[in-house]
Write an enzyme that holds these catalytic residues in place. Sequence first.
Site, PDB file in Angstrom:
ATOM      1  N   HIS A 135       0.930  -1.405   0.076  1.00 50.21           N
ATOM      2  CA  HIS A 135       0.052  -0.025  -0.011  1.00 50.21           C
ATOM      3  C   HIS A 135       1.029   1.276  -0.086  1.00 50.21           C
ATOM      4  O   HIS A 135       1.960   1.203   0.597  1.00 50.21           O
ATOM      5  CB  HIS A 135      -0.668   0.131   1.152  1.00 50.21           C
ATOM      6  CG  HIS A 135      -0.063  -0.160   2.527  1.00 50.21           C
ATOM      7  ND1 HIS A 135       0.096   1.185   3.166  1.00 50.21           N
ATOM      8  CD2 HIS A 135       0.518  -1.093   3.287  1.00 50.21           C
ATOM      9  CE1 HIS A 135       0.939   0.882   4.287  1.00 50.21           C
ATOM     10  NE2 HIS A 135       0.956  -0.591   4.252  1.00 50.21           N
ATOM     11  N   HIS A 144      11.823  -1.262 -13.783  1.00 50.75           N
ATOM     12  CA  HIS A 144      11.567  -2.602 -13.935  1.00 50.75           C
ATOM     13  C   HIS A 144      11.448  -3.353 -12.611  1.00 50.75           C
ATOM     14  O   HIS A 144      12.597  -3.436 -11.809  1.00 50.75           O
ATOM     15  CB  HIS A 144      12.525  -3.247 -14.869  1.00 50.75           C
ATOM     16  CG  HIS A 144      12.468  -4.617 -14.805  1.00 50.75           C
ATOM     17  ND1 HIS A 144      13.065  -5.556 -16.050  1.00 50.75           N
ATOM     18  CD2 HIS A 144      11.352  -5.511 -14.827  1.00 50.75           C
ATOM     19  CE1 HIS A 144      12.566  -6.653 -16.048  1.00 50.75           C
ATOM     20  NE2 HIS A 144      11.612  -6.761 -15.165  1.00 50.75           N
TER      21      HIS A 144
HETATM   22  C1  LIG Z   1      23.300  -7.301  -9.873  1.00 49.73           C
HETATM   23  C2  LIG Z   1      23.760  -7.870 -11.345  1.00 49.73           C
HETATM   24  C3  LIG Z   1      23.052  -6.972 -12.302  1.00 49.73           C
HETATM   25  C4  LIG Z   1      25.182  -7.572 -11.368  1.00 49.73           C
HETATM   26  O1  LIG Z   1      25.508  -8.087 -12.538  1.00 49.73           O
HETATM   27  P1  LIG Z   1      27.191  -8.012 -12.996  1.00 49.73           P
HETATM   28  O2  LIG Z   1      27.453  -6.418 -12.910  1.00 49.73           O
HETATM   29  O3  LIG Z   1      27.203  -8.499 -14.619  1.00 49.73           O
HETATM   30  O4  LIG Z   1      27.897  -8.743 -11.976  1.00 49.73           O
HETATM   31  P2  LIG Z   1      28.550 -10.068 -12.341  1.00 49.73           P
HETATM   32  O5  LIG Z   1      27.818 -11.279 -12.694  1.00 49.73           O
HETATM   33  O6  LIG Z   1      29.802  -9.850 -13.110  1.00 49.73           O
HETATM   34  O7  LIG Z   1      28.943 -10.442 -10.869  1.00 49.73           O
HETATM   35  C5  LIG Z   1      29.987  -9.709  -9.876  1.00 49.73           C
HETATM   36  C6  LIG Z   1      30.236 -10.272  -8.426  1.00 49.73           C
HETATM   37  O8  LIG Z   1      29.192 -10.079  -7.980  1.00 49.73           O
HETATM   38  C7  LIG Z   1      28.534 -11.427  -7.591  1.00 49.73           C
HETATM   39  N1  LIG Z   1      26.973 -10.959  -7.565  1.00 49.73           N
HETATM   40  C8  LIG Z   1      26.250 -10.897  -9.090  1.00 49.73           C
HETATM   41  N2  LIG Z   1      24.954 -10.768  -8.616  1.00 49.73           N
HETATM   42  C9  LIG Z   1      24.801 -10.895  -7.335  1.00 49.73           C
HETATM   43  C10 LIG Z   1      23.760 -11.072  -6.483  1.00 49.73           C
HETATM   44  N3  LIG Z   1      22.448 -10.601  -7.068  1.00 49.73           N
HETATM   45  N4  LIG Z   1      23.811 -11.065  -5.310  1.00 49.73           N
HETATM   46  C11 LIG Z   1      25.146 -11.335  -4.674  1.00 49.73           C
HETATM   47  N5  LIG Z   1      26.386 -11.371  -5.314  1.00 49.73           N
HETATM   48  C12 LIG Z   1      26.097 -11.172  -6.567  1.00 49.73           C
HETATM   49  C13 LIG Z   1      28.966 -12.377  -8.529  1.00 49.73           C
HETATM   50  O9  LIG Z   1      29.010 -13.854  -7.922  1.00 49.73           O
HETATM   51  C14 LIG Z   1      30.585 -11.831  -8.829  1.00 49.73           C
HETATM   52  O10 LIG Z   1      31.126 -12.075  -7.520  1.00 49.73           O
HETATM   53  P3  LIG Z   1      32.755 -12.564  -7.635  1.00 49.73           P
HETATM   54  O11 LIG Z   1      33.404 -11.410  -8.262  1.00 49.73           O
HETATM   55  O12 LIG Z   1      33.148 -12.942  -6.358  1.00 49.73           O
HETATM   56  O13 LIG Z   1      32.680 -13.557  -8.651  1.00 49.73           O
HETATM   57  C15 LIG Z   1      23.132  -9.112 -11.437  1.00 49.73           C
HETATM   58  O14 LIG Z   1      24.051 -10.082 -11.013  1.00 49.73           O
HETATM   59  C16 LIG Z   1      21.576  -9.372 -11.030  1.00 49.73           C
HETATM   60  O15 LIG Z   1      21.368  -9.937  -9.765  1.00 49.73           O
HETATM   61  N6  LIG Z   1      20.811  -9.222 -12.030  1.00 49.73           N
HETATM   62  C17 LIG Z   1      19.394  -9.307 -11.650  1.00 49.73           C
HETATM   63  C18 LIG Z   1      18.688 -10.255 -12.640  1.00 49.73           C
HETATM   64  C19 LIG Z   1      17.463 -10.272 -12.933  1.00 49.73           C
HETATM   65  O16 LIG Z   1      16.700  -9.935 -12.020  1.00 49.73           O
HETATM   66  N7  LIG Z   1      16.776 -10.822 -14.146  1.00 49.73           N
HETATM   67  C20 LIG Z   1      15.297 -10.701 -14.159  1.00 49.73           C
HETATM   68  C21 LIG Z   1      14.998 -10.275 -15.533  1.00 49.73           C
HETATM   69  S1  LIG Z   1      13.221 -10.125 -15.687  1.00 49.73           S
END
Ligand SMILES: CC(C)(COP(=O)(O)OP(=O)(O)OC[C@H]1O[C@@H](n2cnc3c(N)ncnc32)[C@H](O)[C@@H]1OP(=O)(O)O)[C@@H](O)C(=O)NCCC(=O)NCCS
Length: 206
Positions: A135, A144
């Site tokens: 709410h 998004h």
């Molecule tokens: C947060 C996010 C955007 C970061 O993406 P990125 O910048 O490409 O990050 P990377 O994949 O290179 O990961 C970098 C580090 O963060 C960590 N990490 C990535 N996402 C994480 C998360 N959500 N929570 C905790 N750690 C995370 C990885 O394990 C990596 O750790 P390391 O360096 O120790 O190996 C992405 O991981 C994420 O959570 N995206 C959301 C996806 C989603 O919701 N999709 C739905 C679409 S409808």
Amino acid sequence: MREQLLIIGAGGHGRVIADIALKMNTWKTIAFLDNDKLIQSSMGLEVVGKSDDMLAFIDDWDIFVGIGNNALRERIQSKLEVAGAHITTLIHPRAVIGEQVELGVGTAVMAGVVINCCTKVGKGCIINTGATIDHDSLIENYVHVSPGVHMAGTVNIGAGAWLGIGSIVSNNVNITSNCIIGAGAVVVRDIVDAGTYMGVPARRVY
Ligand SMILES: CC(C)(COP(=O)(O)OP(=O)(O)OC[C@H]1O[C@@H](n2cnc3c(N)ncnc32)[C@H](O)[C@@H]1OP(=O)(O)O)[C@@H](O)C(=O)NCCC(=O)NCCS
């Protein structure tokens, strides 16, 4: 309301948008625009032209921008608005929308979403599968909210933010514009600086 709906973008997100539109049973014809010439149909619906040519369609079609990227969706919707296009709002019939909830044009509300009373969602937002927004919250334009996000009451999300899948925002928390909240993060305090936040509790990483 026109008899035909045109969805810009025939990719994965566009197909979910088409699925909602089909279930709404409101338009006689639903079709896509996409810049990829190789895609001629998607979900059995015709791709009738290129997204770049969208303005040629605005007199005869309702339009919806089916693109998941917030910045790109904003750019395209803004162009359509300036040109006077009739941009619609899409709500899956299995979403639950409370009293005195406002939804802006170009916003999609997907299956299983619950938006509780007195919340305002701006234009061009994606409220993705199974998300809940409680709410008295305010979701600004082109946000998004990914699948399975849960937001408690009186939450404010700034324009262009992306809340990753399964993230949680505690009550009375404000998140500034253009933030990225990682999958599964739990936001328990206001976020005042734009950046990427991850973890429990959510901390800034970039
Ligand atoms: C947060 C996010 C955007 C970061 O993406 P990125 O910048 O490409 O990050 P990377 O994949 O290179 O990961 C970098 C580090 O963060 C960590 N990490 C990535 N996402 C994480 C998360 N959500 N929570 C905790 N750690 C995370 C990885 O394990 C990596 O750790 P390391 O360096 O120790 O190996 C992405 O991981 C994420 O959570 N995206 C959301 C996806 C989603 O919701 N999709 C739905 C679409 S409808």
